[in-house]
Scaffold this motif. Sequence first.
Motif, PDB file in Angstrom:
ATOM      1  N   ALA A  24       0.589  -1.557  -0.063  1.00  0.00           N
ATOM      2  CA  ALA A  24       0.076   0.203  -0.038  1.00  0.00           C
ATOM      3  C   ALA A  24       1.661   1.040   0.169  1.00  0.00           C
ATOM      4  N   TYR A  25       1.568   1.193   0.510  1.00  0.00           N
ATOM      5  CA  TYR A  25       2.941   2.412   0.473  1.00  0.00           C
ATOM      6  C   TYR A  25       3.319   2.945  -0.428  1.00  0.00           C
ATOM      7  N   GLY A  26       3.862   1.289  -0.976  1.00  0.00           N
ATOM      8  CA  GLY A  26       4.498   1.488  -2.536  1.00  0.00           C
ATOM      9  C   GLY A  26       3.457   2.298  -3.383  1.00  0.00           C
ATOM     10  N   VAL A  27       2.736   1.367  -2.841  1.00  0.00           N
ATOM     11  CA  VAL A  27       1.124   2.094  -4.207  1.00  0.00           C
ATOM     12  C   VAL A  27       0.835   3.807  -4.171  1.00  0.00           C
ATOM     13  N   SER A  65      10.560  10.627 -18.024  1.00  0.00           N
ATOM     14  CA  SER A  65      11.623   9.527 -17.526  1.00  0.00           C
ATOM     15  C   SER A  65      10.954   8.980 -16.498  1.00  0.00           C
ATOM     16  N   ASP A  66      11.591   9.742 -14.819  1.00  0.00           N
ATOM     17  CA  ASP A  66      10.830   9.708 -13.280  1.00  0.00           C
ATOM     18  C   ASP A  66       9.943   9.453 -13.242  1.00  0.00           C
ATOM     19  N   ALA A  67       8.538   9.434 -13.930  1.00  0.00           N
ATOM     20  CA  ALA A  67       7.028   8.983 -14.055  1.00  0.00           C
ATOM     21  C   ALA A  67       6.819   8.017 -14.715  1.00  0.00           C
ATOM     22  N   GLY A  68       7.504   7.591 -15.806  1.00  0.00           N
ATOM     23  CA  GLY A  68       7.954   6.435 -15.887  1.00  0.00           C
ATOM     24  C   GLY A  68       8.759   4.943 -14.948  1.00  0.00           C
ATOM     25  N   SER A  69       9.720   5.763 -14.124  1.00  0.00           N
ATOM     26  CA  SER A  69      10.594   4.861 -13.287  1.00  0.00           C
ATOM     27  C   SER A  69       8.984   4.913 -12.500  1.00  0.00           C
ATOM     28  N   SER A  70       8.588   5.948 -11.985  1.00  0.00           N
ATOM     29  CA  SER A  70       7.468   5.727 -10.895  1.00  0.00           C
ATOM     30  C   SER A  70       6.248   4.358 -11.143  1.00  0.00           C
ATOM     31  N   VAL A  71       5.965   4.349 -12.315  1.00  0.00           N
ATOM     32  CA  VAL A  71       5.242   3.630 -12.804  1.00  0.00           C
ATOM     33  C   VAL A  71       5.366   1.703 -12.330  1.00  0.00           C
ATOM     34  N   ILE A  72       7.138   2.051 -12.993  1.00  0.00           N
ATOM     35  CA  ILE A  72       7.878   0.582 -12.295  1.00  0.00           C
ATOM     36  C   ILE A  72       7.766   0.152 -11.172  1.00  0.00           C
ATOM     37  N   LEU A  74       5.792   0.814  -8.910  1.00  0.00           N
ATOM     38  CA  LEU A  74       4.813   0.777  -8.345  1.00  0.00           C
ATOM     39  C   LEU A  74       4.101  -0.695  -8.909  1.00  0.00           C
ATOM     40  N   LEU A  75       4.697  -0.868 -10.014  1.00  0.00           N
ATOM     41  CA  LEU A  75       4.589  -2.485 -10.476  1.00  0.00           C
ATOM     42  C   LEU A  75       5.005  -3.324  -9.672  1.00  0.00           C
ATOM     43  N   GLY A  76       6.377  -2.964  -9.884  1.00  0.00           N
ATOM     44  CA  GLY A  76       7.204  -4.278  -8.489  1.00  0.00           C
ATOM     45  C   GLY A  76       6.762  -4.422  -7.382  1.00  0.00           C
ATOM     46  N   PHE A  77       5.913  -3.376  -6.666  1.00  0.00           N
ATOM     47  CA  PHE A  77       5.734  -3.931  -5.328  1.00  0.00           C
ATOM     48  C   PHE A  77       4.049  -4.676  -5.413  1.00  0.00           C
ATOM     49  N   PRO A  89       8.524 -20.871  -4.199  1.00  0.00           N
ATOM     50  CA  PRO A  89       7.918 -21.620  -3.152  1.00  0.00           C
ATOM     51  C   PRO A  89       8.266 -20.255  -1.667  1.00  0.00           C
ATOM     52  N   TYR A  90       9.000 -19.480  -2.186  1.00  0.00           N
ATOM     53  CA  TYR A  90       9.972 -18.179  -1.334  1.00  0.00           C
ATOM     54  C   TYR A  90       9.323 -16.581  -1.398  1.00  0.00           C
ATOM     55  N   GLY A  91       8.047 -17.269  -2.352  1.00  0.00           N
ATOM     56  CA  GLY A  91       7.461 -15.770  -2.759  1.00  0.00           C
ATOM     57  C   GLY A  91       7.864 -14.966  -3.599  1.00  0.00           C
ATOM     58  N   HIS A  92       7.734 -13.599  -4.046  1.00  0.00           N
ATOM     59  CA  HIS A  92       8.252 -12.403  -5.682  1.00  0.00           C
ATOM     60  C   HIS A  92       8.622 -11.189  -4.550  1.00  0.00           C
ATOM     61  N   GLY A  93       9.391 -11.553  -3.187  1.00  0.00           N
ATOM     62  CA  GLY A  93       9.531 -10.486  -2.641  1.00  0.00           C
ATOM     63  C   GLY A  93      10.604  -9.778  -4.242  1.00  0.00           C
ATOM     64  N   ARG A  94      11.249 -10.190  -4.815  1.00  0.00           N
ATOM     65  CA  ARG A  94      12.996 -10.102  -4.878  1.00  0.00           C
ATOM     66  C   ARG A  94      12.380  -8.999  -6.221  1.00  0.00           C
ATOM     67  N   TYR A  95      10.950  -8.868  -6.578  1.00  0.00           N
ATOM     68  CA  TYR A  95      10.381  -8.299  -7.571  1.00  0.00           C
ATOM     69  C   TYR A  95      10.455  -6.310  -7.405  1.00  0.00           C
ATOM     70  N   GLU A  96      10.583  -6.155  -5.971  1.00  0.00           N
ATOM     71  CA  GLU A  96      11.027  -5.300  -5.333  1.00  0.00           C
ATOM     72  C   GLU A  96      12.745  -4.704  -5.763  1.00  0.00           C
ATOM     73  N   TYR A  97      13.708  -5.496  -5.915  1.00  0.00           N
ATOM     74  CA  TYR A  97      14.646  -5.183  -6.139  1.00  0.00           C
ATOM     75  C   TYR A  97      14.607  -4.790  -7.908  1.00  0.00           C
ATOM     76  N   ILE A  98      14.364  -6.108  -8.660  1.00  0.00           N
ATOM     77  CA  ILE A  98      14.255  -6.388  -9.300  1.00  0.00           C
ATOM     78  C   ILE A  98      13.234  -4.478 -10.565  1.00  0.00           C
TER      79      ILE A  98
END
Length: 392
Positions: A24-27, A65-72, A74-77, A89-98
């Motif tokens: 929710a914070y990320g979005v 480009s920053d607006a596009g970065s914010s979209v990325i 948001l999608l990552g979260f 099985p360990y979740g998808h938390g590393r999407y945030e790092y990606i």
Amino acid sequence: MIQLLSRIFIKNREDVENPAVRRAYGVLCGSVGIFLNLVLFTLKAVAGAITGSIAITADAFNNLSDAGSSVITLLGFRLAAQKPHQDHPYGHGRYEYISGLIVSLAILMMGFDLAKSSVEKIFKPEAVLFSWLSIGILLASIAVKLYMALYNRAVGRKIDSVSMAATATDSLSDMCATSVVLLSTLISHFTGANIDAWAGAAVSLLILWAGFGATRDTISPLLGKAPDPEFVHKIAAIVESYPEVVGMHDLMVHDYGAGRVMISLHAEVPANGDIMALHDVIDTIERRLQEELNCSATIHMDPISTDDEQIAATRQHILQRIHEELGEKISIHDFRMVPGPTHTNVIFDVVVPYEFSMSDEEVRAAVSRLVRELEGDYFAVLNIDHPVATEV
């Protein structure tokens, strides 16, 4: 504004360990970032068209480009909040790092593009018109970007997010870049010196610097960086608070993203203890680590002799000789002795720091020699180990 919006839209907003709250914070921050960057892009694009300034126009597209970065981001979260399943099985938390890495690469690409445009304008300069409207837009942009850097950094620290930290760094570099553009515009107006292209080049260097730093910070957890020392100390404090645990070693921290931290370690316990009672203690420690540090723990019991005076004396003597000859940075664990008809095997692990000046084989040879020099027929059976409080 972010605090007000978080009170309105985020339930249990202080429970930052909850994946739903982090998402929710990320979005929220991503959505606000998209809106503010689109507003800044529109205003700066108008100002750039009016004045003909390459620096202002470049700064405008940087905000786009920053607006596009914010979209990325948001999608990552949103992707990181997906529940574990059979394939992951360990979740998808590393999407945030990606997503943070993608943002960092976008910063670098924009920086290279702006550098190219600025260099071209240095060799083919164009006249820049002065406008107080553009000055006002640039001042407003500096204030907005400072605010964005502050709220992204604050929320990033609150929820421990590397992607939001990257976004905060990007906003701060944007503020510096816009300040350079403003300064060059005023200098051009009051002195007549056309430094617009040089200001654009300076802006591009600031963006590249921020991009390299953000890339480093987001790649690090993906590659497997050492965990926070404070986190390691908390683990050790819990494990070693039980009198049944004589020592702890071989700690490993596996980070699969926020809320998906798994640890494994070896706990040394008395070899003559009640195995059922010791197993119950280990189970209790694992539950405490889960409840207090929000990490899934697997603990291996290493039985060691605690009441044999000869083993204790030999261990202490070997450790003392190691410290005298190789230094106190080296430690040992899992020490045991197995007597035989011709000699006694002295079996233990030698923990060598990564930055140690000697190679593993040199350390092995030196420690083996020290064991052979003891009175009696001793033979060293060594395993060279390293501090393994690392992520994988």
